[in-house]
Design a protein around this motif. Structure first.
Motif, PDB file in Angstrom:
ATOM      1  N   MET A  14       0.820  -1.188   0.000  1.00  0.00           N
ATOM      2  CA  MET A  14       0.000   0.000   0.000  1.00  0.00           C
ATOM      3  C   MET A  14       0.869   1.259   0.000  1.00  0.00           C
ATOM      4  N   SER A  15       1.896   1.263   0.856  1.00  0.00           N
ATOM      5  CA  SER A  15       2.769   2.440   0.933  1.00  0.00           C
ATOM      6  C   SER A  15       3.517   2.649  -0.375  1.00  0.00           C
ATOM      7  N   THR A  16       3.946   1.564  -1.013  1.00  0.00           N
ATOM      8  CA  THR A  16       4.655   1.668  -2.293  1.00  0.00           C
ATOM      9  C   THR A  16       3.742   2.253  -3.362  1.00  0.00           C
ATOM     10  N   PHE A  17       2.497   1.806  -3.378  1.00  0.00           N
ATOM     11  CA  PHE A  17       1.523   2.332  -4.341  1.00  0.00           C
ATOM     12  C   PHE A  17       1.328   3.835  -4.136  1.00  0.00           C
ATOM     13  N   LEU A  18       1.227   4.260  -2.890  1.00  0.00           N
ATOM     14  CA  LEU A  18       1.043   5.686  -2.614  1.00  0.00           C
ATOM     15  C   LEU A  18       2.271   6.495  -3.008  1.00  0.00           C
ATOM     16  N   LEU A  19       3.460   5.941  -2.765  1.00  0.00           N
ATOM     17  CA  LEU A  19       4.684   6.634  -3.165  1.00  0.00           C
ATOM     18  C   LEU A  19       4.742   6.798  -4.679  1.00  0.00           C
ATOM     19  N   LEU A  20       4.430   5.752  -5.402  1.00  0.00           N
ATOM     20  CA  LEU A  20       4.425   5.847  -6.870  1.00  0.00           C
ATOM     21  C   LEU A  20       3.366   6.833  -7.355  1.00  0.00           C
ATOM     22  N   THR A  21       2.234   6.864  -6.686  1.00  0.00           N
ATOM     23  CA  THR A  21       1.184   7.812  -7.051  1.00  0.00           C
ATOM     24  C   THR A  21       1.660   9.243  -6.857  1.00  0.00           C
ATOM     25  N   VAL A  22       2.333   9.527  -5.754  1.00  0.00           N
ATOM     26  CA  VAL A  22       2.852  10.871  -5.512  1.00  0.00           C
ATOM     27  C   VAL A  22       3.870  11.251  -6.577  1.00  0.00           C
ATOM     28  N   LEU A  63      -1.755  10.839   3.162  1.00  0.00           N
ATOM     29  CA  LEU A  63      -2.300   9.486   3.210  1.00  0.00           C
ATOM     30  C   LEU A  63      -1.175   8.456   3.282  1.00  0.00           C
ATOM     31  N   GLY A  64      -0.080   8.701   2.591  1.00  0.00           N
ATOM     32  CA  GLY A  64       1.076   7.814   2.645  1.00  0.00           C
ATOM     33  C   GLY A  64       1.711   7.781   4.024  1.00  0.00           C
ATOM     34  N   GLN A  65       1.771   8.920   4.698  1.00  0.00           N
ATOM     35  CA  GLN A  65       2.323   8.956   6.051  1.00  0.00           C
ATOM     36  C   GLN A  65       1.435   8.194   7.026  1.00  0.00           C
ATOM     37  N   ILE A  66       0.141   8.316   6.865  1.00  0.00           N
ATOM     38  CA  ILE A  66      -0.795   7.565   7.713  1.00  0.00           C
ATOM     39  C   ILE A  66      -0.646   6.073   7.458  1.00  0.00           C
ATOM     40  N   ALA A  67      -0.504   5.685   6.199  1.00  0.00           N
ATOM     41  CA  ALA A  67      -0.335   4.266   5.860  1.00  0.00           C
ATOM     42  C   ALA A  67       0.962   3.723   6.447  1.00  0.00           C
TER      43      ALA A  67
END
Length: 63
Positions: A1-9, A28-32
């Protein structure tokens, strides 16, 4: 999940999307990340190994 959010950013930043979307995705990535650390620390994992067992992948150092 965190990797997906990082790539999205990263993709959002490369596409010059508005700052608001990038900011909320980062939050949202920090919360994840905090949630992931919490889940790992609260896991009920137990082991029979002790510190005297050392790392199983280490070579025999002539002992």
């Amino acid at each position: 999940m965190s990797t997906f959010l990082l790539l999205t950013v990263v993709i959002f930043a490369m596409m010059n999307l508005s700052f608001g979307w990038i900011f909320y995705a980062t939050c949202l990535g920090q919360i994840a990340l905090i949630y992931s650390v919490y889940r790992v620390l609260k896991d009920d994992y137990t082991s029979e190994k002790t510190f005297s067992d050392l790392y199983e992948g280490s070579p025999d150092l002539g002992e």
